[in-house]
Design a protein around this motif. Structure first.
Motif, PDB file in Angstrom:
ATOM      1  N   GLY A 237       0.998  -1.215   0.048  1.00  0.00           N
ATOM      2  CA  GLY A 237      -0.190   0.503   0.170  1.00  0.00           C
ATOM      3  C   GLY A 237       1.108   0.972   0.908  1.00  0.00           C
ATOM      4  O   GLY A 237       1.853   1.806   0.337  1.00  0.00           O
ATOM      5  N   GLY A 238      -0.156   2.306   0.138  1.00  0.00           N
ATOM      6  CA  GLY A 238       1.108   3.511   0.059  1.00  0.00           C
ATOM      7  C   GLY A 238       1.112   4.354   1.086  1.00  0.00           C
ATOM      8  O   GLY A 238       1.685   5.387   1.194  1.00  0.00           O
ATOM      9  N   GLY A 239       0.618   4.023   1.669  1.00  0.00           N
ATOM     10  CA  GLY A 239       0.565   4.488   3.567  1.00  0.00           C
ATOM     11  C   GLY A 239      -0.253   6.088   3.437  1.00  0.00           C
ATOM     12  O   GLY A 239      -0.127   6.481   4.765  1.00  0.00           O
ATOM     13  N   GLY A 240      -1.118   5.701   2.940  1.00  0.00           N
ATOM     14  CA  GLY A 240      -1.938   7.389   2.927  1.00  0.00           C
ATOM     15  C   GLY A 240      -3.127   7.406   3.390  1.00  0.00           C
ATOM     16  O   GLY A 240      -3.868   6.046   4.372  1.00  0.00           O
ATOM     17  N   PHE A 241      -3.565   7.965   4.218  1.00  0.00           N
ATOM     18  CA  PHE A 241      -5.603   7.863   4.885  1.00  0.00           C
ATOM     19  C   PHE A 241      -6.002   9.394   4.686  1.00  0.00           C
ATOM     20  O   PHE A 241      -5.320  10.724   4.250  1.00  0.00           O
ATOM     21  CB  PHE A 241      -4.496   8.220   6.702  1.00  0.00           C
ATOM     22  CG  PHE A 241      -3.214   8.779   7.438  1.00  0.00           C
ATOM     23  CD1 PHE A 241      -4.441  10.192   7.832  1.00  0.00           C
ATOM     24  CD2 PHE A 241      -2.588   8.413   6.911  1.00  0.00           C
ATOM     25  CE1 PHE A 241      -3.690  11.435   8.371  1.00  0.00           C
ATOM     26  CE2 PHE A 241      -1.452  10.230   6.668  1.00  0.00           C
ATOM     27  CZ  PHE A 241      -2.009  11.331   7.853  1.00  0.00           C
ATOM     28  N   GLY A 242      -7.336   9.352   5.022  1.00  0.00           N
ATOM     29  CA  GLY A 242      -8.341   9.968   5.095  1.00  0.00           C
ATOM     30  C   GLY A 242      -9.261   9.648   4.340  1.00  0.00           C
ATOM     31  O   GLY A 242      -9.730   9.196   4.285  1.00  0.00           O
ATOM     32  N   GLY A 243      -9.327  11.220   3.232  1.00  0.00           N
ATOM     33  CA  GLY A 243     -10.515  11.089   2.330  1.00  0.00           C
ATOM     34  C   GLY A 243     -11.368  11.550   2.792  1.00  0.00           C
ATOM     35  O   GLY A 243     -12.407  11.577   2.298  1.00  0.00           O
ATOM     36  N   GLY A 244     -10.738  13.165   3.429  1.00  0.00           N
ATOM     37  CA  GLY A 244     -12.482  12.992   3.847  1.00  0.00           C
ATOM     38  C   GLY A 244     -13.530  12.887   4.734  1.00  0.00           C
ATOM     39  O   GLY A 244     -12.877  11.831   5.276  1.00  0.00           O
ATOM     40  N   GLY A 245     -14.085  13.741   5.424  1.00  0.00           N
ATOM     41  CA  GLY A 245     -14.962  13.372   6.481  1.00  0.00           C
ATOM     42  C   GLY A 245     -15.180  15.149   7.201  1.00  0.00           C
ATOM     43  O   GLY A 245     -15.936  15.701   6.525  1.00  0.00           O
ATOM     44  N   THR A 246     -15.998  14.717   8.742  1.00  0.00           N
ATOM     45  CA  THR A 246     -16.516  14.899   9.694  1.00  0.00           C
ATOM     46  C   THR A 246     -15.903  15.666  10.760  1.00  0.00           C
ATOM     47  O   THR A 246     -15.190  14.678  11.510  1.00  0.00           O
ATOM     48  CB  THR A 246     -17.877  14.653  10.081  1.00  0.00           C
ATOM     49  OG1 THR A 246     -18.460  14.475   8.740  1.00  0.00           O
ATOM     50  CG2 THR A 246     -19.218  16.171  10.571  1.00  0.00           C
TER      51      THR A 246
END
Length: 260
Positions: A237-246
């Motif tokens: 995997g690329g090690g990214g996280f998140g993607g938007g939220g609240t």
């Protein structure tokens, strides 16, 4: 009558000035954009970045903010970022924000778009910005990374929502190349048709009435078989996280984060 006209003109000028001032004040960039709790920037870098952030904030009607910390015991970076935004938004009466948050202790970075920036800087565009700034952060060039965040995000926000701003079809050099190729093709076609036509073909010297095939034979010579080994995909995997939220206060945002 003349005095009335003069007074009317003065009133009109005052109204126009008031409207102009009100239009400017409708969006006033925040006084402070850099919140460098981790002390990653020099005073001169902060002054320069404040000027850049103010300029593009006024152009996009979105405040560009930078928040850094060096707290190993800090909660998840999205929670820290969300709490900061909620407090800042109330104090500054502004919801249209692009916020880059970085924890140097955990090597986390998160870029978020609030308000109108949630659409103009959506999750996909956030990832494109991160692709540009993470290598600079890895090299310790934090000021350059922050400046790149402002300029690139601002450029992406000029495109219609949903459009990939890095699409090759939108690149000026590609459009110029296509135009040159089309022009060269048109010129070549014109030059080709400018000369005389060749009327001699293979049938010109072939006498079909007195020529015939007497025999035909197929002869098998050899057979070659090629084999190719298909490699396995072992990449992780690329090690990214998140993607938007609240946020904890209920404000939605676009975003994405990485380790650097």
């Amino acid at each position: 009558m003349k005095a009335f006209q003069v007074n009317w003109l003065r009133t009109l000028c005052l109204v126009l000035v008031f409207i102009s001032v009100s239009g400017v004040a409708a969006f006033a960039a925040a006084d402070e954009h850099i919140y460098d709790g981790a002390n990653l920037l020099s005073e001169s870098e902060i002054v320069d970045l404040e000027a850049v952030a103010t300029k593009y904030s006024q152009e996009q009607n979105v405040d560009f903010l930078f928040l850094t910390t060096a707290d190993e015991n800090m909660p998840p970076i999205t929670d820290y970022m969300g709490d900061f935004f909620e407090q800042w938004s109330i104090e500054n009466n502004q919801e249209n924000v692009v916020l880059l948050t970085m924890n140097i202790a955990t090597r986390d970075v998160y870029l978020a778009g609030f308000g109108t920036a949630e659409t103009t800087l959506d999750n996909k565009r956030v990832e494109l910005v991160l692709d540009r700034i993470v290598p600079e952060m890895q090299n310790g060039d934090y000021a350059d990374a922050f400046r790149e965040t402002v300029t690139t995000s601002s450029r992406y926000m000029e495109y219609r929502p949903g459009v990939n701003p890095e699409n090759i079809l939108l690149k000026s050099w590609f459009q110029l190349l296509v135009a040159l190729l089309l022009g060269a093709g048109v010129v070549g076609f014109m030059l080709y048709n400018a000369g005389g036509r060749v009327t001699t073909t293979a049938s010109t010297y072939f006498d079909g009435d007195h020529t015939r095939v007497t025999s035909a034979r197929d002869h098998f010579r050899n057979k070659t078989v090629s084999r190719r080994k298909v490699p396995k995909n072992n990449s992780g995997g690329g090690g990214g996280f998140g993607g938007g939220g609240t946020t904890g206060g209920g404000t939605s945002f676009s975003g994405g984060g990485r380790k650097f």
